[in-house]
Design a protein around this motif. Structure first.
Motif, PDB file in Angstrom:
ATOM      1  N   LYS A   1     -11.978  -0.067   4.862  1.00  0.00           N
ATOM      2  CA  LYS A   1     -10.618  -0.032   4.980  1.00  0.00           C
ATOM      3  C   LYS A   1      -9.942   0.916   3.858  1.00  0.00           C
ATOM      4  O   LYS A   1      -9.125   1.819   4.135  1.00  0.00           O
ATOM      5  CB  LYS A   1      -9.857  -1.292   4.473  1.00  0.00           C
ATOM      6  CG  LYS A   1     -10.011  -2.606   5.569  1.00  0.00           C
ATOM      7  CD  LYS A   1      -9.635  -3.789   4.776  1.00  0.00           C
ATOM      8  CE  LYS A   1      -9.894  -4.923   5.880  1.00  0.00           C
ATOM      9  NZ  LYS A   1      -9.609  -6.001   5.459  1.00  0.00           N
TER      10      LYS A   1
ATOM     11  N   GLU B   1      -7.820   5.082   4.447  1.00  0.00           N
ATOM     12  CA  GLU B   1      -6.371   5.341   3.875  1.00  0.00           C
ATOM     13  C   GLU B   1      -6.323   6.497   2.943  1.00  0.00           C
ATOM     14  O   GLU B   1      -7.405   7.195   3.183  1.00  0.00           O
ATOM     15  CB  GLU B   1      -6.157   4.009   2.524  1.00  0.00           C
ATOM     16  CG  GLU B   1      -6.048   2.737   2.971  1.00  0.00           C
ATOM     17  CD  GLU B   1      -4.452   2.882   3.885  1.00  0.00           C
ATOM     18  OE1 GLU B   1      -3.854   3.766   3.604  1.00  0.00           O
ATOM     19  OE2 GLU B   1      -4.521   1.731   4.913  1.00  0.00           O
ATOM     20  N   ARG B   2      -5.465   7.010   2.537  1.00  0.00           N
ATOM     21  CA  ARG B   2      -5.300   8.249   1.777  1.00  0.00           C
ATOM     22  C   ARG B   2      -5.878   8.344   0.258  1.00  0.00           C
ATOM     23  O   ARG B   2      -5.673   9.302  -0.331  1.00  0.00           O
ATOM     24  CB  ARG B   2      -3.698   8.837   2.005  1.00  0.00           C
ATOM     25  CG  ARG B   2      -2.784   7.805   1.082  1.00  0.00           C
ATOM     26  CD  ARG B   2      -1.461   7.863   1.482  1.00  0.00           C
ATOM     27  NE  ARG B   2      -0.660   7.213   0.496  1.00  0.00           N
ATOM     28  CZ  ARG B   2      -0.635   5.765   0.424  1.00  0.00           C
ATOM     29  NH1 ARG B   2      -1.090   5.218   1.133  1.00  0.00           N
ATOM     30  NH2 ARG B   2       0.400   5.256  -0.326  1.00  0.00           N
TER      31      ARG B   2
ATOM     32  N   ILE C   1       0.795  -1.198  -0.025  1.00  0.00           N
ATOM     33  CA  ILE C   1      -0.115  -0.085   0.078  1.00  0.00           C
ATOM     34  C   ILE C   1       0.816   1.117  -0.093  1.00  0.00           C
ATOM     35  O   ILE C   1       0.366   2.104  -0.669  1.00  0.00           O
ATOM     36  CB  ILE C   1      -1.080  -0.022   1.221  1.00  0.00           C
ATOM     37  CG1 ILE C   1      -2.111   0.721   0.654  1.00  0.00           C
ATOM     38  CG2 ILE C   1      -0.508   0.415   2.367  1.00  0.00           C
ATOM     39  CD1 ILE C   1      -3.418   0.792   1.457  1.00  0.00           C
TER      40      ILE C   1
ATOM     41  N   ASP D   1      -0.565   8.890  -3.342  1.00  0.00           N
ATOM     42  CA  ASP D   1      -1.773   9.471  -2.636  1.00  0.00           C
ATOM     43  C   ASP D   1      -2.925   9.645  -3.405  1.00  0.00           C
ATOM     44  O   ASP D   1      -4.141   9.760  -3.113  1.00  0.00           O
ATOM     45  CB  ASP D   1      -1.559  10.678  -1.740  1.00  0.00           C
ATOM     46  CG  ASP D   1      -0.629  10.417  -0.401  1.00  0.00           C
ATOM     47  OD1 ASP D   1      -0.071   9.084  -0.471  1.00  0.00           O
ATOM     48  OD2 ASP D   1      -0.165  11.254   0.083  1.00  0.00           O
TER      49      ASP D   1
END
Length: 168
Positions: free
Chosen positions: A51, A55-56, A26, A31
């Motif tokens: 999930k 995250e970004r 990941i 990004d």
């Protein structure tokens, strides 16, 4: 590949299952990528939406019409899959939805037998609170998509999906 696409001013989208299956990778992705989060199960694993929300990355949910490897779509699966993915996606403020319809194994399901899921996905994408899985919606799809004012066409396609379960 990502660097090349970005140099062309493109936003990179990627099927998210690769990252979910190899979580150690990941950190390798930039990004500004968008993860395409798919599941085609009648009861999709909705934790994947959460999930990615943590995250970004941007995220688009990708449910499906449930027509692959069948002679006609499985309306019951499609209804549950599309509805659940969109509801959980809205809860986590995803970027949007791509309604998928695959032609695996030679696309034995003709396009005309995937249209309920296409209409359902478009309807739920515009207004996820639209009531589906009811006679009124089925009759409207029968009439507006298939030209059948009796509403029987969608009933028959719905039943065919159930028969496919028995035969497989």
């Amino acid at each position: 590949i990502i660097d090349h696409l970005k140099s062309l001013g493109k936003t990179v989208m990627m099927w998210g299952d690769v990252v979910l299956n190899y979580p150690e990778t990941i950190g390798r992705f930039p990004d500004d990528m968008i993860m395409l989060n798919w599941s085609y199960d009648a009861n999709p694993p909705l934790d994947t939406i959460e999930k990615f929300a943590n995250e970004r990355f941007g995220q688009i949910v990708c449910p499906g019409t449930s027509c692959w490897n069948h002679f006609c779509e499985h309306i019951g699966w499609a209804e549950r899959n599309i509805t659940k993915m969109l509801e959980k996606g809205a809860e986590h403020k995803v970027m949007g939805m791509i309604n998928t319809s695959w032609g695996d194994y030679g696309a034995v399901c003709p396009m005309s037998c995937t249209l309920y899921g296409v209409v359902l996905g478009a309807t739920k994408a515009w207004n996820r609170k639209t009531k589906v899985m009811c006679d009124k919606f089925d009759k409207a799809v029968s009439e507006l998509v298939y030209g059948d004012a009796t509403g029987e066409t969608v009933k028959l396609i719905r039943q065919m999906g159930v028969y496919q379960d028995v035969m497989s």
